[in-house]
Design a protein around this motif. Structure first.
Motif, PDB file in Angstrom:
ATOM      1  N   ALA A  80     -49.036 -10.127   2.964  1.00 27.38           N
ATOM      2  CA  ALA A  80     -48.795 -10.208   1.526  1.00 27.38           C
ATOM      3  C   ALA A  80     -47.521  -9.437   1.159  1.00 27.38           C
ATOM      4  O   ALA A  80     -46.723  -9.902   0.334  1.00 27.38           O
ATOM      5  N   GLU A  81     -47.321  -8.282   1.766  1.00 31.84           N
ATOM      6  CA  GLU A  81     -46.087  -7.519   1.530  1.00 31.84           C
ATOM      7  C   GLU A  81     -44.867  -8.283   2.039  1.00 31.84           C
ATOM      8  O   GLU A  81     -43.833  -8.334   1.378  1.00 31.84           O
ATOM      9  N   ALA A  82     -44.994  -8.875   3.231  1.00 33.65           N
ATOM     10  CA  ALA A  82     -43.887  -9.657   3.790  1.00 33.65           C
ATOM     11  C   ALA A  82     -43.573 -10.850   2.889  1.00 33.65           C
ATOM     12  O   ALA A  82     -42.403 -11.156   2.633  1.00 33.65           O
ATOM     13  N   ARG A  83     -44.598 -11.521   2.396  1.00 42.37           N
ATOM     14  CA  ARG A  83     -44.399 -12.674   1.510  1.00 42.37           C
ATOM     15  C   ARG A  83     -43.695 -12.255   0.218  1.00 42.37           C
ATOM     16  O   ARG A  83     -42.819 -12.947  -0.286  1.00 42.37           O
ATOM     17  N   TRP A  84     -44.066 -11.088  -0.327  1.00 39.82           N
ATOM     18  CA  TRP A  84     -43.440 -10.604  -1.556  1.00 39.82           C
ATOM     19  C   TRP A  84     -41.938 -10.384  -1.342  1.00 39.82           C
ATOM     20  O   TRP A  84     -41.120 -10.784  -2.160  1.00 39.82           O
ATOM     21  N   VAL A  85     -41.582  -9.764  -0.218  1.00 43.01           N
ATOM     22  CA  VAL A  85     -40.171  -9.510   0.086  1.00 43.01           C
ATOM     23  C   VAL A  85     -39.413 -10.825   0.250  1.00 43.01           C
ATOM     24  O   VAL A  85     -38.333 -11.018  -0.311  1.00 43.01           O
ATOM     25  N   VAL A  86     -39.988 -11.737   0.994  1.00 41.81           N
ATOM     26  CA  VAL A  86     -39.330 -13.012   1.276  1.00 41.81           C
ATOM     27  C   VAL A  86     -39.135 -13.830  -0.003  1.00 41.81           C
ATOM     28  O   VAL A  86     -38.080 -14.421  -0.222  1.00 41.81           O
ATOM     29  N   CYS A  96     -46.520 -15.198   9.709  1.00 44.11           N
ATOM     30  CA  CYS A  96     -46.645 -13.741   9.690  1.00 44.11           C
ATOM     31  C   CYS A  96     -47.916 -13.387  10.448  1.00 44.11           C
ATOM     32  O   CYS A  96     -48.978 -13.980  10.213  1.00 44.11           O
ATOM     33  N   ARG A  97     -47.807 -12.423  11.348  1.00 44.11           N
ATOM     34  CA  ARG A  97     -48.997 -11.963  12.072  1.00 44.11           C
ATOM     35  C   ARG A  97     -48.756 -10.560  12.597  1.00 44.11           C
ATOM     36  O   ARG A  97     -47.616 -10.102  12.685  1.00 44.11           O
TER      37      ARG A  97
END
Length: 130
Positions: A80-86, A96-97
């Motif tokens: 979720a954090e990675a998705r927010w940044v992207v 993402c894993r």
């Protein structure tokens, strides 16, 4: 009394000077401009591809770091954090894993009609050896 100087001109059977001009310079100028336009367009597309590649690599790196920071909270929170940044970098998160404590992300960005640029990144905890 005026004296006229007669110059020899090519005889074209009663035509004036304008009809002797065949427009060759115009053709060469248009051809040269076409070549310059093709070269400039190619350079611009190459520059767009380079910018897209740098943008997607930066997004992947930052997304992996963001996911690694919250890896202790689980894969769902990390992704979720990675998705927010992207999403805030106008790119697309393809995957993402978590692999142990390492966050693995794949990011993609489309540019122009030629396709897209993709990047992978991995981030995890730093091991300090004393």
């Amino acid at each position: 009394m005026l004296r006229r100087r007669w110059t020899s001109r090519p005889s074209c059977g009663g035509c004036d000077e304008r009809s002797v001009d065949r427009g060759a310079a115009t053709v060469w100028v248009v051809g040269g401009m076409s070549v310059v336009m093709v070269v400039m367009t190619s350079v611009l597309w190459l520059a767009a591809a380079v910018v897209a590649r740098h943008r997607v690599e930066g997004a992947a790196d930052l997304a992996a770091l963001a996911a690694a920071v919250v890896a202790v909270d689980g894969e769902q929170q990390a992704c979720a954090e990675a998705r927010w940044v992207v999403e805030h970098m106008d790119t697309v998160l393809r995957s993402c894993r978590l692999s142990g404590w390492d966050a693995l992300v794949e990011v993609d960005v489309a540019f122009g009609p030629f396709g897209s640029a993709a990047a992978r990144a991995r981030a995890g905890p730093v091991e300090v050896k004393r």
